[in-house]
Design a protein around this motif. Structure first.
Motif, mmCIF file in Angstrom:
data_model
loop_
_atom_site.group_PDB
_atom_site.id
_atom_site.type_symbol
_atom_site.label_atom_id
_atom_site.label_comp_id
_atom_site.label_asym_id
_atom_site.label_seq_id
_atom_site.Cartn_x
_atom_site.Cartn_y
_atom_site.Cartn_z
ATOM 1 N N GLN A 51 0.828 -1.210 0.000
ATOM 2 C CA GLN A 51 0.000 0.000 0.000
ATOM 3 C C GLN A 51 0.858 1.254 0.000
ATOM 4 O OE1 GLN A 51 -3.029 -0.001 3.052
ATOM 5 N NE2 GLN A 51 -3.816 -1.993 2.432
ATOM 6 N N GLU A 52 1.928 1.251 0.806
ATOM 7 C CA GLU A 52 2.826 2.405 0.857
ATOM 8 C C GLU A 52 3.496 2.622 -0.499
ATOM 9 O OE1 GLU A 52 5.503 1.522 4.058
ATOM 10 O OE2 GLU A 52 4.027 2.029 5.597
ATOM 11 N N LYS A 53 3.949 1.538 -1.126
ATOM 12 C CA LYS A 53 4.620 1.659 -2.426
ATOM 13 C C LYS A 53 3.630 2.112 -3.501
ATOM 14 C CE LYS A 53 8.531 0.574 -0.783
ATOM 15 N NZ LYS A 53 9.449 1.638 -0.461
ATOM 16 N N GLN A 54 2.395 1.630 -3.420
ATOM 17 C CA GLN A 54 1.381 2.050 -4.385
ATOM 18 C C GLN A 54 1.102 3.544 -4.260
ATOM 19 O OE1 GLN A 54 -2.448 0.175 -3.908
ATOM 20 N NE2 GLN A 54 -3.103 0.734 -5.961
ATOM 21 N N GLN A 55 1.015 4.044 -3.019
ATOM 22 C CA GLN A 55 0.781 5.470 -2.798
ATOM 23 C C GLN A 55 1.939 6.299 -3.345
ATOM 24 O OE1 GLN A 55 0.129 5.722 1.414
ATOM 25 N NE2 GLN A 55 -2.003 5.075 1.275
ATOM 26 N N LYS A 56 3.171 5.842 -3.110
ATOM 27 C CA LYS A 56 4.341 6.560 -3.625
ATOM 28 C C LYS A 56 4.345 6.563 -5.141
ATOM 29 C CE LYS A 56 7.453 5.917 0.283
ATOM 30 N NZ LYS A 56 8.704 5.329 0.758
ATOM 31 N N ALA A 57 4.014 5.438 -5.745
ATOM 32 C CA ALA A 57 3.981 5.354 -7.209
ATOM 33 C C ALA A 57 2.912 6.294 -7.761
ATOM 34 C CB ALA A 57 3.714 3.913 -7.653
ATOM 35 N N GLN A 58 1.752 6.325 -7.121
ATOM 36 C CA GLN A 58 0.680 7.207 -7.578
ATOM 37 C C GLN A 58 1.110 8.667 -7.498
ATOM 38 O OE1 GLN A 58 -2.139 6.189 -9.037
ATOM 39 N NE2 GLN A 58 -2.560 8.336 -9.466
ATOM 40 N N LEU A 59 1.798 9.043 -6.417
ATOM 41 C CA LEU A 59 2.278 10.420 -6.296
ATOM 42 C C LEU A 59 3.291 10.750 -7.388
ATOM 43 C CD1 LEU A 59 2.688 10.801 -2.428
ATOM 44 C CD2 LEU A 59 1.044 11.976 -3.898
ATOM 45 N N LEU A 60 4.172 9.810 -7.681
ATOM 46 C CA LEU A 60 5.157 10.033 -8.741
ATOM 47 C C LEU A 60 4.485 10.177 -10.099
ATOM 48 C CD1 LEU A 60 7.957 7.554 -7.639
ATOM 49 C CD2 LEU A 60 8.069 10.055 -7.634
ATOM 50 N N ILE A 61 3.496 9.353 -10.357
ATOM 51 C CA ILE A 61 2.767 9.434 -11.628
ATOM 52 C C ILE A 61 2.067 10.781 -11.738
ATOM 53 C CG2 ILE A 61 0.777 8.502 -12.885
ATOM 54 C CD1 ILE A 61 1.695 5.702 -11.821
ATOM 55 N N GLU A 62 1.462 11.218 -10.637
ATOM 56 C CA GLU A 62 0.774 12.509 -10.651
ATOM 57 C C GLU A 62 1.732 13.658 -10.933
ATOM 58 O OE1 GLU A 62 -1.421 12.848 -7.002
ATOM 59 O OE2 GLU A 62 -2.760 11.198 -7.548
#
Length: 75
Positions: free
Chosen positions: A56-67
C-alpha cells in the motif's frame, strides 16, 4: 541509529513472502499438532499484514510520482 529503526530496515518483502509460503507448505503436510497450526497461522497472518502495508505504501508513492509526471490540464 536506534535499534527499532534498524530492525524495521532489515525487513524484506520477498523474504516475508517466502516465509509465508514455507509456513503454508508446512501446514499442508498435516503433521503439526493443533497448537502449532494456530501459532504458524498467526505468524503467516502477521507477515501478510506487513506485506500488505508495504504494498500500500509503495502504491501510494507510485501514484504520487505518476501525478507529478502528468501535465496540468490547461483549458
Amino acid at each position: 541509529m536506534p535499534r527499532a529503526k534498524k530492525s524495521t530496515d532489515t525487513w524484506n518483502y520477498e523474504a516475508s513472502v517466502e516465509q509465508v509460503e514455507s509456513i503454508i507448505a508446512h501446514l499442508e503436510t498435516g503433521d503439526l499438532p493443533l497448537a502449532d497450526i494456530f501459532e504458524q497461522f498467526e505468524k503467516a497472518v502477521s507477515e501478510l499484514k506487513k506485506c500488505d502495508t508495504f504494498l500500500q505504501e509503495k502504491q501510494q508513492k507510485a501514484q504520487l510520482l505518476i501525478e507529478t509526471l502528468m501535465p496540468e490540464n490547461a483549458e
